[in-house]
Each structure stands twice: as C-alpha cells, then as structure tokens.
Design a protein around this motif. Structure first.
Motif, PDB file in Angstrom:
ATOM      1  N   GLN A   2       1.011  -1.199  -0.050  1.00  0.00           N
ATOM      2  CA  GLN A   2       0.003   0.074  -0.015  1.00  0.00           C
ATOM      3  C   GLN A   2       0.958   1.429   0.087  1.00  0.00           C
ATOM      4  O   GLN A   2       1.857   1.128   0.329  1.00  0.00           O
ATOM      5  CB  GLN A   2      -0.993  -0.077   1.140  1.00  0.00           C
ATOM      6  CG  GLN A   2      -0.201   0.032   2.646  1.00  0.00           C
ATOM      7  CD  GLN A   2      -1.130   0.049   3.663  1.00  0.00           C
ATOM      8  OE1 GLN A   2      -2.536   0.470   3.595  1.00  0.00           O
ATOM      9  NE2 GLN A   2      -0.667  -0.344   4.907  1.00  0.00           N
ATOM     10  N   ARG A   3       0.269   2.461  -0.240  1.00  0.00           N
ATOM     11  CA  ARG A   3       0.872   3.734  -0.365  1.00  0.00           C
ATOM     12  C   ARG A   3       0.529   4.516   0.626  1.00  0.00           C
ATOM     13  O   ARG A   3      -0.802   4.705   0.804  1.00  0.00           O
ATOM     14  CB  ARG A   3       0.734   4.361  -1.704  1.00  0.00           C
ATOM     15  CG  ARG A   3       1.291   3.476  -3.136  1.00  0.00           C
ATOM     16  CD  ARG A   3       0.882   3.924  -4.226  1.00  0.00           C
ATOM     17  NE  ARG A   3       1.697   5.204  -4.423  1.00  0.00           N
ATOM     18  CZ  ARG A   3       1.523   6.328  -4.812  1.00  0.00           C
ATOM     19  NH1 ARG A   3       0.187   6.933  -4.527  1.00  0.00           N
ATOM     20  NH2 ARG A   3       2.354   7.445  -4.835  1.00  0.00           N
ATOM     21  N   ASP A  28       5.614  -1.593   2.744  1.00  0.00           N
ATOM     22  CA  ASP A  28       4.536  -0.353   2.271  1.00  0.00           C
ATOM     23  C   ASP A  28       5.532   0.703   1.607  1.00  0.00           C
ATOM     24  O   ASP A  28       6.705   0.909   1.899  1.00  0.00           O
ATOM     25  CB  ASP A  28       3.489  -0.035   3.177  1.00  0.00           C
ATOM     26  CG  ASP A  28       2.806  -1.172   3.458  1.00  0.00           C
ATOM     27  OD1 ASP A  28       2.550  -2.058   2.668  1.00  0.00           O
ATOM     28  OD2 ASP A  28       1.992  -1.267   4.528  1.00  0.00           O
ATOM     29  N   GLY A  41      -3.646   8.456  -5.256  1.00  0.00           N
ATOM     30  CA  GLY A  41      -3.634   7.059  -5.534  1.00  0.00           C
ATOM     31  C   GLY A  41      -3.082   6.377  -4.009  1.00  0.00           C
ATOM     32  O   GLY A  41      -2.872   5.119  -3.797  1.00  0.00           O
ATOM     33  N   ALA A  42      -3.005   7.149  -2.953  1.00  0.00           N
ATOM     34  CA  ALA A  42      -2.729   6.711  -1.613  1.00  0.00           C
ATOM     35  C   ALA A  42      -3.601   5.978  -1.156  1.00  0.00           C
ATOM     36  O   ALA A  42      -4.764   6.256  -1.063  1.00  0.00           O
ATOM     37  CB  ALA A  42      -2.003   7.867  -0.866  1.00  0.00           C
ATOM     38  N   ASP A  43      -3.357   4.949  -0.114  1.00  0.00           N
ATOM     39  CA  ASP A  43      -4.364   4.203   0.496  1.00  0.00           C
ATOM     40  C   ASP A  43      -4.811   4.732   1.822  1.00  0.00           C
ATOM     41  O   ASP A  43      -5.790   4.243   2.435  1.00  0.00           O
ATOM     42  CB  ASP A  43      -3.818   2.831   0.821  1.00  0.00           C
ATOM     43  CG  ASP A  43      -3.534   1.942  -0.664  1.00  0.00           C
ATOM     44  OD1 ASP A  43      -4.547   1.641  -1.536  1.00  0.00           O
ATOM     45  OD2 ASP A  43      -2.314   2.025  -0.914  1.00  0.00           O
ATOM     46  N   ARG A  44      -3.726   5.507   2.269  1.00  0.00           N
ATOM     47  CA  ARG A  44      -4.146   6.470   3.648  1.00  0.00           C
ATOM     48  C   ARG A  44      -3.431   7.627   3.597  1.00  0.00           C
ATOM     49  O   ARG A  44      -2.369   7.613   2.803  1.00  0.00           O
ATOM     50  CB  ARG A  44      -3.859   5.276   4.809  1.00  0.00           C
ATOM     51  CG  ARG A  44      -2.445   4.755   4.975  1.00  0.00           C
ATOM     52  CD  ARG A  44      -2.537   3.691   6.030  1.00  0.00           C
ATOM     53  NE  ARG A  44      -3.203   2.453   5.157  1.00  0.00           N
ATOM     54  CZ  ARG A  44      -4.399   1.959   5.851  1.00  0.00           C
ATOM     55  NH1 ARG A  44      -4.505   2.210   7.166  1.00  0.00           N
ATOM     56  NH2 ARG A  44      -4.864   1.050   5.450  1.00  0.00           N
ATOM     57  N   LEU A  77     -10.894   6.756   3.196  1.00  0.00           N
ATOM     58  CA  LEU A  77      -9.524   6.404   3.370  1.00  0.00           C
ATOM     59  C   LEU A  77      -9.151   6.702   4.645  1.00  0.00           C
ATOM     60  O   LEU A  77      -9.621   7.732   5.447  1.00  0.00           O
ATOM     61  CB  LEU A  77      -8.804   7.129   2.356  1.00  0.00           C
ATOM     62  CG  LEU A  77      -9.041   6.856   1.119  1.00  0.00           C
ATOM     63  CD1 LEU A  77      -7.675   7.684   0.426  1.00  0.00           C
ATOM     64  CD2 LEU A  77      -8.772   5.211   0.626  1.00  0.00           C
ATOM     65  N   ASP A 211      -8.563  -0.305   8.657  1.00  0.00           N
ATOM     66  CA  ASP A 211      -9.623  -0.402   7.479  1.00  0.00           C
ATOM     67  C   ASP A 211     -10.433   0.950   7.484  1.00  0.00           C
ATOM     68  O   ASP A 211     -11.096   1.128   6.509  1.00  0.00           O
ATOM     69  CB  ASP A 211     -10.457  -1.674   7.541  1.00  0.00           C
ATOM     70  CG  ASP A 211     -11.316  -1.507   8.759  1.00  0.00           C
ATOM     71  OD1 ASP A 211     -11.235  -0.811   9.470  1.00  0.00           O
ATOM     72  OD2 ASP A 211     -12.162  -2.693   8.701  1.00  0.00           O
TER      73      ASP A 211
END
Length: 214
Positions: A2-3, A28, A41-44, A77, A211
């Motif tokens: 993940q990013r 990560d 596009g970051a996941d968090r 997110l 999550d």
C-alpha cells in the motif's frame, strides 16, 4: 503493497514520521507528498504539523491539500493527524489572534494560559514531555496499547476534553485535554507517536493496518 502519503506542507521535519512508518510497515511505500498529485492513489493519509497555526493553515491550503483531505475522508480512506495536524482539523484556534481551521471536528483549540497550575504549582508552557493517556473509547488504533500508556507531547494550545463527543484519549496538564480524537475514518493525536517509543510505534502500526472503521 500500500501507499501511505505523509502530507508535506512545509511545517516541521517529517522524516522522523516517515522513518517510523517505514519501520512498522517495511513492505509498504511511504511518500512525502508536497502536492495532491504526489499523494494521488494513496491508500491512507497522515497529516503532521509543527509550528504556528496561521502558518500551518496557510501552507496546507496553499499546497492544495484541503480538497485532497476532504475527498479522502469522503472516500473512507484512513486518515491520521498528529500534533498541529490534529489542531488544524478543529473548528477554530485561539492562536495568532484567532484562526479558522478545517472544521472536521467542532471543538476549539485554546491556549493553556500564562498561569497554568497543578496542585498549586505553576506549570511550564509549552507542555513538553511524557504524559499518561487514558483511552476514552474503544478504537482499533488503541489495539495492543495499555490504557494509561505514556506518550510524548510538545504544545502550547490544546483541545478541551470536557464535553468533547469526539474524545478518544485524555490526558491532564493543569486541565483535562484531548490527547486523541476520532470520527469515522479519522483519528488524530495531540501527542507525537513517532517520538513515543513502543506505544507510539504500536499506534502507527495499528494505523497502517486500520480499515477506517471504528
């Protein structure tokens, strides 16, 4: 993989935060993003901050991070704020003669004052050092962290704990203050987890695994 995007808007040394994240999430990608495009596009997202609130708010908005942050929250997110990164999420701060903040939380940010006392003894401002944090609600970011664990603080302004419906963690320094607040997919701390030894690293590890649901 993940990013994880750490938002860099020119306020504070972010390398300690990035290094701590990389330590707890070696597989990560941790990005120091200076623009929304770099955070795409970051996941968090992690929102840090050190310094005066007026400069922080100016840097944050001029970098174009406000719509990015609001969009990430709307998309569910996970978001973590740290120190002034927590304070800019509040409604308004007393610092710099009064500054409007992002209003993600309804609480104000107040000055400790010049006559802060505990048990009759005057306390130094800024509040600097280790303090116990009492968990005021169950939350995934507290997983594996004992209630009453000590975290590292450096600040002259605070978010009140009393009547705070967003309160997730509380500490005492002359007054009862919010050590952490939470709502939906946002968690924010007044303390610095990256400087808080094992408990702080555990919180960052929990953030990486979170999550976004409380």
């Amino acid at each position: 993989m993940q990013r994880i995007a750490v938002l860099d808007y020119g306020m504070g040394n972010l390398h300690s935060v990035a290094s701590a994240l990389q330590k707890v999430a070696p597989a990560d990608q941790v990005i120091l993003a200076t623009s929304p495009a770099e955070a795409e596009g970051a996941d968090r997202l992690l929102v840090p901050g050190v310094g005066a609130i007026r400069d922080c708010m100016a840097g944050f908005t001029e970098a174009g991070f406000e719509p990015l942050l609001r969009g990430a929250i709307d998309a569910g997110l996970p978001v973590l704020g740290i120190c002034v990164g927590m304070q800019i999420m509040m409604r308004r701060s007393e610092e710099n003669a009064g500054v409007d903040c992002l209003g993600l939380f309804p609480q104000p940010v107040q000055f400790f004052g010049n006559d802060l006392k505990s048990d009759g003894e005057r306390l130094k401002v800024p509040h600097m050092g280790w303090n116990q944090v009492w968990q005021r609600r169950d939350h995934p970011l507290w997983n594996g962290i004992a209630d009453g664990s000590r975290f590292y603080f450096v600040h002259s302004y605070y978010v009140p704990a009393e009547g705070n419906e967003s309160l997730a963690g509380e500490t005492e320094y002359g007054v009862s203050l919010a050590a952490a607040v939470a709502r939906e997919n946002v968690f924010a701390t007044q303390f610095h987890p990256e400087k808080s030894a094992d408990a702080g690293l555990q919180l960052l590890k929990n953030f990486v695994a979170w999550d976004g649901r409380a």
